[in-house]
Motif scaffolding. Structure first.
Motif, PDB file in Angstrom:
ATOM      1  N   SER A 171      24.780  49.172  32.385  1.00  0.00           N
ATOM      2  CA  SER A 171      25.491  48.399  31.361  1.00  0.00           C
ATOM      3  C   SER A 171      26.995  48.564  31.440  1.00  0.00           C
ATOM      4  O   SER A 171      27.739  47.674  31.011  1.00  0.00           O
ATOM      5  N   VAL A 172      27.456  49.686  31.969  1.00  0.00           N
ATOM      6  CA  VAL A 172      28.896  49.835  32.205  1.00  0.00           C
ATOM      7  C   VAL A 172      29.305  48.907  33.345  1.00  0.00           C
ATOM      8  O   VAL A 172      30.299  48.163  33.246  1.00  0.00           O
ATOM      9  N   THR A 173      28.526  48.946  34.421  1.00  0.00           N
ATOM     10  CA  THR A 173      28.799  48.054  35.547  1.00  0.00           C
ATOM     11  C   THR A 173      28.763  46.596  35.097  1.00  0.00           C
ATOM     12  O   THR A 173      29.645  45.796  35.440  1.00  0.00           O
ATOM     13  N   GLY A 174      27.746  46.238  34.313  1.00  0.00           N
ATOM     14  CA  GLY A 174      27.631  44.862  33.833  1.00  0.00           C
ATOM     15  C   GLY A 174      28.777  44.462  32.937  1.00  0.00           C
ATOM     16  O   GLY A 174      29.300  43.344  33.038  1.00  0.00           O
ATOM     17  N   ALA A 175      29.193  45.369  32.034  1.00  0.00           N
ATOM     18  CA  ALA A 175      30.294  45.059  31.124  1.00  0.00           C
ATOM     19  C   ALA A 175      31.607  44.907  31.882  1.00  0.00           C
ATOM     20  O   ALA A 175      32.421  44.021  31.572  1.00  0.00           O
ATOM     21  N   VAL A 176      31.833  45.770  32.871  1.00  0.00           N
ATOM     22  CA  VAL A 176      33.053  45.654  33.676  1.00  0.00           C
ATOM     23  C   VAL A 176      33.093  44.301  34.373  1.00  0.00           C
ATOM     24  O   VAL A 176      34.110  43.589  34.336  1.00  0.00           O
ATOM     25  N   ARG A 177      31.994  43.915  34.979  1.00  0.00           N
ATOM     26  CA  ARG A 177      31.975  42.638  35.701  1.00  0.00           C
ATOM     27  C   ARG A 177      32.164  41.466  34.748  1.00  0.00           C
ATOM     28  O   ARG A 177      32.916  40.529  35.051  1.00  0.00           O
ATOM     29  N   PHE A 178      31.483  41.503  33.597  1.00  0.00           N
ATOM     30  CA  PHE A 178      31.630  40.417  32.622  1.00  0.00           C
ATOM     31  C   PHE A 178      33.079  40.299  32.144  1.00  0.00           C
ATOM     32  O   PHE A 178      33.641  39.195  32.103  1.00  0.00           O
ATOM     33  N   LEU A 179      33.690  41.419  31.793  1.00  0.00           N
ATOM     34  CA  LEU A 179      35.049  41.376  31.246  1.00  0.00           C
ATOM     35  C   LEU A 179      36.103  41.052  32.302  1.00  0.00           C
ATOM     36  O   LEU A 179      37.171  40.544  31.969  1.00  0.00           O
ATOM     37  N   LEU A 180      35.822  41.339  33.569  1.00  0.00           N
ATOM     38  CA  LEU A 180      36.738  40.943  34.634  1.00  0.00           C
ATOM     39  C   LEU A 180      36.636  39.451  34.938  1.00  0.00           C
ATOM     40  O   LEU A 180      37.616  38.829  35.339  1.00  0.00           O
ATOM     41  N   SER A 181      35.466  38.896  34.732  1.00  0.00           N
ATOM     42  CA  SER A 181      35.179  37.550  35.219  1.00  0.00           C
ATOM     43  C   SER A 181      35.737  36.461  34.309  1.00  0.00           C
ATOM     44  O   SER A 181      36.183  36.708  33.188  1.00  0.00           O
ATOM     45  N   ALA A 182      35.646  35.226  34.818  1.00  0.00           N
ATOM     46  CA  ALA A 182      36.050  34.055  34.035  1.00  0.00           C
ATOM     47  C   ALA A 182      35.092  33.793  32.882  1.00  0.00           C
ATOM     48  O   ALA A 182      35.406  33.015  31.979  1.00  0.00           O
ATOM     49  N   ARG A 183      33.926  34.437  32.876  1.00  0.00           N
ATOM     50  CA  ARG A 183      32.953  34.229  31.812  1.00  0.00           C
ATOM     51  C   ARG A 183      33.441  34.770  30.469  1.00  0.00           C
ATOM     52  O   ARG A 183      32.946  34.364  29.424  1.00  0.00           O
ATOM     53  N   SER A 184      34.382  35.694  30.480  1.00  0.00           N
ATOM     54  CA  SER A 184      34.875  36.310  29.243  1.00  0.00           C
ATOM     55  C   SER A 184      36.203  35.712  28.793  1.00  0.00           C
ATOM     56  O   SER A 184      36.992  36.374  28.122  1.00  0.00           O
ATOM     57  N   ALA A 185      36.438  34.450  29.130  1.00  0.00           N
ATOM     58  CA  ALA A 185      37.745  33.821  28.899  1.00  0.00           C
ATOM     59  C   ALA A 185      38.235  33.919  27.462  1.00  0.00           C
ATOM     60  O   ALA A 185      39.442  34.056  27.219  1.00  0.00           O
ATOM     61  N   PHE A 186      37.331  33.848  26.475  1.00  0.00           N
ATOM     62  CA  PHE A 186      37.740  33.806  25.069  1.00  0.00           C
ATOM     63  C   PHE A 186      37.390  35.094  24.332  1.00  0.00           C
ATOM     64  O   PHE A 186      37.368  35.138  23.112  1.00  0.00           O
ATOM     65  N   VAL A 187      37.132  36.160  25.095  1.00  0.00           N
ATOM     66  CA  VAL A 187      36.854  37.472  24.514  1.00  0.00           C
ATOM     67  C   VAL A 187      38.075  38.353  24.748  1.00  0.00           C
ATOM     68  O   VAL A 187      38.414  38.656  25.891  1.00  0.00           O
ATOM     69  N   SER A 188      38.732  38.758  23.676  1.00  0.00           N
ATOM     70  CA  SER A 188      39.917  39.608  23.820  1.00  0.00           C
ATOM     71  C   SER A 188      40.064  40.497  22.592  1.00  0.00           C
ATOM     72  O   SER A 188      39.688  40.114  21.480  1.00  0.00           O
ATOM     73  N   GLY A 189      40.590  41.697  22.813  1.00  0.00           N
ATOM     74  CA  GLY A 189      40.761  42.653  21.732  1.00  0.00           C
ATOM     75  C   GLY A 189      39.450  43.217  21.226  1.00  0.00           C
ATOM     76  O   GLY A 189      39.360  43.682  20.095  1.00  0.00           O
TER      77      GLY A 189
END
Length: 452
Positions: A171-189
């Motif tokens: 889940s750490v690996t998955g979260a890192v990849r999600f937050l690095l990717s374009a999929r998390s465009a509107f997730v901040s803070g």
């Protein structure tokens, strides 16, 4: 719905005029292109900052990033950066933080548009030494403040690793990849809390839900339709549920994704059983449920009627509670553990004028999710919630023009999100690599300026 202002200040002569007048210029965000065969994870290299050459957390992360064919640096290169990852998992006193965060601050000048900043830390506990608790909890205020300083569509988020959770945990690996990717465009803070080492890294990151069956309520339009499409893109078989009045639109969406349409009022007494029966007969299993269906009946409380209050409660929370109890009691339905994601809202976190009924139900969803999390964990599943902020939908298009513009700009990214932004976050939480994320409420709001 198109954001005309955003388009104007990013093109042609109006772009130059906006610059000269010092007008807010929300950036065009980097999102996943569904038509692209090879979509790069980042627009540039990753700078990985830690405590030094003996930082085992940073070393582990470096190996993960290199396995994704990313260009990883431990010192600032003379190049535009796609992302900066800072590890603060080892800190035990606030005085240990300054050198590392100032190094990050220097690197921010090299961050590309729509770049990413991720901070890894440990949670503060009441039993910690006061200095340790202070150092760890301080990361919360630092990361949220940093995210508000980023510009040009860049985002800043945190991943909090509970004791016993390592950077190599799925889940750490998955979260890192999600937050690095374009999929998390509107997730901040925001912060993703990884509490266990559960989960599984997929063999194919683009098809992480292959072989899974998911139900989406309210799937005929808007966010629900985007969820169905995104789940299908990642390999899931989709059962879309919506009221009979939306049957034609539901059929169109399900035909598009090769899914199954179920016309159903989720407040009906037999709604849960009909969903379960269809999943068993069509697929022999049900792995995930997305509680997306919801209604609005906005009125100031002084003008609220029992009809408006009860209608919102019936759809937004009571139907979910009944369905969840039936799902938890259905033996053998989810062989690998059921994944639930419910749609909350920033209105349920910070409140909103004229939405006492809606705010109540969306806060209730959060309470329900946190209470369900340990029960589902016993069965190998998870329960999480996603809280959208202002998202460009048919519903928000009906807001009067001036309040709509204010709502769009009232976040760090200075724009409304897209339905796909919510869908991407839900798809991540349903994926095998998110098995160690449970009881979370993840906001998709561009770091709205209200609430946390």
């Amino acid at each position: 719905m198109s954001d005309t202002y955003l388009n104007l200040v990013n093109s042609g002569i109006t772009k130059d005029v906006a610059k000269k007048l010092g007008l807010p210029r929300p950036a065009e965000l980097r999102r996943t292109d569904p038509s692209a065969v090879d979509h790069p994870l980042l627009p540039g290299p990753v700078l990985l900052l830690g405590s030094g050459p003996d930082d085992t957390v940073a070393d582990s992360l470096a190996q993960t990033l290199l396995a994704w064919d990313l260009d990883v640096h431990r010192t600032l290169p003379n190049r535009t950066l796609g992302a900066i990852v800072l590890t603060l998992t080892d800190i035990e006193h606030p005085e240990q933080v300054g050198e590392r965060v100032l190094e990050l601050g220097e690197a921010l000048r090299s961050l590309a548009p729509s770049g990413r900043v991720i901070v890894l830390s440990r949670p503060a506990a009441d039993t910690d030494d006061p200095a340790v608790a202070a150092a760890r909890h301080g990361v919360d205020g630092f990361t949220r403040s940093l995210a508000k300083e980023l510009r040009a569509g860049a985002t800043g988020n945190g991943i909090v690793l509970s004791d016993g959770v390592t950077p190599g945990s799925p889940s750490v690996t998955g979260a890192v990849r999600f937050l690095l990717s374009a999929r998390s465009a509107f997730v901040s803070g925001q912060f993703v809390h990884v509490t266990t080492t559960d989960g599984e890294v997929p063999g194919d990151w683009t098809r992480s839900l292959a072989g899974r069956v998911a139900v989406v309520t309210g799937a005929a339009r808007g966010i629900g339709a985007a969820i169905a499409r995104t789940l299908h893109r990642d390999g899931a078989e989709v059962i879309g549920v919506d009221v009979p009045a939306a049957g034609e639109q539901l059929a169109q969406v399900m035909n598009e994704v090769g899914g199954t349409a179920l016309q159903l009022d989720i407040t009906a007494d037999d709604a849960a059983q009909r969903v379960i029966d269809l999943a068993r007969s069509r697929h022999g299993r049900l792995d995930a449920v997305v509680h997306n269906a919801g209604v609005l009946r906005d009125k100031l409380l002084a003008n609220m009627t029992a009809e408006k209050w009860d209608a919102v409660v019936a759809v937004n929370i009571a139907a979910q509670l009944r369905m969840n109890e039936a799902l938890l009691s259905a033996d053998g339905l989810a062989p690998d553990g059921l994944r639930l994601v419910s749609l909350a809202s920033t209105s349920g976190i910070a409140g909103n004028r004229g939405q006492t009924n809606y705010g109540y139900t969306k806060a209730a969803v959060i309470g329900m999710t946190r209470a369900l999390a340990p029960r589902l964990a016993e069965q190998g599943g998870t329960a999480n919630a996603v809280a959208p902020g202002f998202i460009e939908t048919e519903m928000t298009a009906k807001i009067p023009p001036v309040p709509r513009q204010v709502a769009r700009r009232a976040n760090s990214l200075q724009q409304g999100g897209q339905p796909v932004d919510v869908a991407e976050t839900i798809t991540f939480l349903l994926s095998p690599q998110a098995g160690g994320i449970n009881g979370e409420v993840l906001r998709v709001c561009g770091q709205n300026l209200v609430g946390q």
